[in-house]
Motif scaffolding. Structure first.
Motif, mmCIF file in Angstrom:
data_model
loop_
_atom_site.group_PDB
_atom_site.id
_atom_site.type_symbol
_atom_site.label_atom_id
_atom_site.label_comp_id
_atom_site.label_asym_id
_atom_site.label_seq_id
_atom_site.Cartn_x
_atom_site.Cartn_y
_atom_site.Cartn_z
ATOM 1 N N SER A 161 3.130 -1.139 16.059
ATOM 2 C CA SER A 161 2.767 -0.476 14.808
ATOM 3 C C SER A 161 4.031 -0.120 14.056
ATOM 4 C CB SER A 161 1.989 0.813 15.098
ATOM 5 O OG SER A 161 0.787 0.511 15.753
ATOM 6 N N PRO A 162 4.068 -0.387 12.748
ATOM 7 C CA PRO A 162 5.270 -0.051 11.982
ATOM 8 C C PRO A 162 5.531 1.451 11.983
ATOM 9 C CG PRO A 162 3.687 -1.288 10.627
ATOM 10 C CD PRO A 162 3.021 -0.970 11.915
ATOM 11 N N ALA A 163 6.782 1.813 12.054
ATOM 12 C CA ALA A 163 7.194 3.206 11.899
ATOM 13 C C ALA A 163 7.676 3.336 10.454
ATOM 14 C CB ALA A 163 8.297 3.552 12.899
ATOM 15 N N TRP A 164 6.740 3.563 9.551
ATOM 16 C CA TRP A 164 7.058 3.618 8.124
ATOM 17 C C TRP A 164 7.946 4.819 7.826
ATOM 18 C CZ3 TRP A 164 6.028 -0.639 5.594
ATOM 19 C CH2 TRP A 164 4.973 -1.443 5.992
ATOM 20 N N VAL A 165 8.918 4.620 6.949
ATOM 21 C CA VAL A 165 9.850 5.686 6.587
ATOM 22 C C VAL A 165 9.187 6.675 5.633
ATOM 23 C CG1 VAL A 165 12.047 6.182 5.452
ATOM 24 C CG2 VAL A 165 11.856 4.215 6.963
ATOM 25 N N GLN A 166 8.405 6.179 4.663
ATOM 26 C CA GLN A 166 7.846 7.051 3.624
ATOM 27 C C GLN A 166 6.328 6.975 3.558
ATOM 28 O OE1 GLN A 166 9.876 5.787 0.079
ATOM 29 N NE2 GLN A 166 11.738 6.840 0.639
ATOM 30 N N GLY A 167 5.668 6.984 4.679
ATOM 31 C CA GLY A 167 4.208 6.929 4.678
ATOM 32 C C GLY A 167 3.704 5.515 4.915
ATOM 33 N N ASP A 168 2.500 5.409 5.417
ATOM 34 C CA ASP A 168 1.899 4.132 5.796
ATOM 35 C C ASP A 168 1.700 3.230 4.586
ATOM 36 O OD1 ASP A 168 0.460 2.027 6.883
ATOM 37 O OD2 ASP A 168 -0.914 3.319 7.984
ATOM 38 N N GLU A 169 2.262 2.035 4.654
ATOM 39 C CA GLU A 169 2.117 1.034 3.591
ATOM 40 C C GLU A 169 1.577 -0.269 4.159
ATOM 41 O OE1 GLU A 169 5.474 0.673 0.890
ATOM 42 O OE2 GLU A 169 6.262 2.556 1.660
ATOM 43 N N THR A 170 0.829 -0.193 5.258
ATOM 44 C CA THR A 170 0.329 -1.392 5.920
ATOM 45 C C THR A 170 -0.700 -2.094 5.036
ATOM 46 O OG1 THR A 170 0.616 -0.295 8.052
ATOM 47 C CG2 THR A 170 -0.732 -2.292 8.021
ATOM 48 N N PRO A 171 -0.454 -3.373 4.684
ATOM 49 C CA PRO A 171 -1.439 -4.114 3.882
ATOM 50 C C PRO A 171 -2.633 -4.519 4.748
ATOM 51 C CG PRO A 171 0.419 -5.527 4.421
ATOM 52 C CD PRO A 171 0.749 -4.157 4.943
ATOM 53 N N SER A 172 -3.735 -4.857 4.090
ATOM 54 C CA SER A 172 -4.951 -5.273 4.794
ATOM 55 C C SER A 172 -5.208 -6.752 4.572
ATOM 56 C CB SER A 172 -6.159 -4.483 4.287
ATOM 57 O OG SER A 172 -5.992 -3.123 4.597
ATOM 58 N N CYS A 173 -5.917 -7.359 5.513
ATOM 59 C CA CYS A 173 -6.320 -8.753 5.418
ATOM 60 C C CYS A 173 -7.232 -8.925 4.201
ATOM 61 C CB CYS A 173 -7.050 -9.154 6.699
ATOM 62 S SG CYS A 173 -7.836 -10.776 6.621
ATOM 63 N N ALA A 174 -7.003 -9.976 3.433
ATOM 64 C CA ALA A 174 -7.800 -10.217 2.230
ATOM 65 C C ALA A 174 -9.247 -10.565 2.566
ATOM 66 C CB ALA A 174 -7.173 -11.346 1.411
#
Length: 188
Positions: free
Chosen positions: A112-125
């Motif tokens: 899982s990404p350790a986002w620096v400034q909040g979760d920005e995980t994109p979603s599958c189209a």
């Protein structure tokens, strides 16, 4: 574009051996002015090459300035498995167990990404499932070999969410294993 990393995707550990090699680049022309923090700004490039037939380029013959062929300071890495799913905690545990600073951890494969400034995980189209992390990179401990992510930043490579997947895709198709840490081994 400055070369950042090459990642052999077979190292993701999911049993799929022939995924290819992901090669990552970022704009370093007037750092901070390329919009390289935006995935679609043109300030980044990720290229996927098949491993079949992949081989080093031959050294050019005659009349080539040798300085143009060198990368300068580079950092070699070794892949280390850590059984902690939280990236920040895994980095701290690895550093403490190896008597090294946490900045020696240069990122992770999968997880899982350790986002620096909040979760920005994109979603599958197609199915709206959050896209899996392929690789996360950190700047590194030494300014002569550090990747420039704006100071204390990071880089994240995820599958392109704008490209549709197969109809009826499931989270299993997006699954990427976690707990793979990259640590540096030496500087040349």
């Amino acid at each position: 574009m400055q070369f950042l990393a090459q990642v052999f995707l077979a190292d993701l550990g999911d049993g799929i051996e022939d995924r290819g090699v992901l090669v990552l680049f970022a704009c370093q022309n007037a750092p901070g002015m390329c919009g390289d923090w935006e995935p679609d700004s043109g300030g980044n490039q990720a290229l996927l090459f098949p491993t079949d037939g992949l081989e080093p380029l031959p050294h050019p013959e005659g009349g080539v300035d040798e300085a143009l062929l060198l990368l300068g300071s580079v950092r070699a890495v070794s892949l280390v498995h850590v059984d902690e799913p939280d990236y920040d905690q895994a980095s701290e545990e690895w550093a403490a167990g190896n008597d090294r600073p946490a900045s020696s951890v240069l990122g992770q494969l999968g997880g899982s990404p350790a986002w620096v400034q909040g979760d920005e995980t994109p979603s599958c189209a197609s199915c709206a499932t959050p896209m899996p992390l392929v690789v996360q990179l950190e700047e590194g401990p030494d300014h002569s070999t550090a990747m420039n992510f704006g100071g204390c930043g990071g880089a994240y490579a995820l599958p392109q969410p704008a490209l549709p997947t197969l109809p009826g895709c499931s989270q299993d198709q997006h699954a990427v294993p976690h707990n793979q840490q990259i640590s540096h081994s030496h500087t040349d």
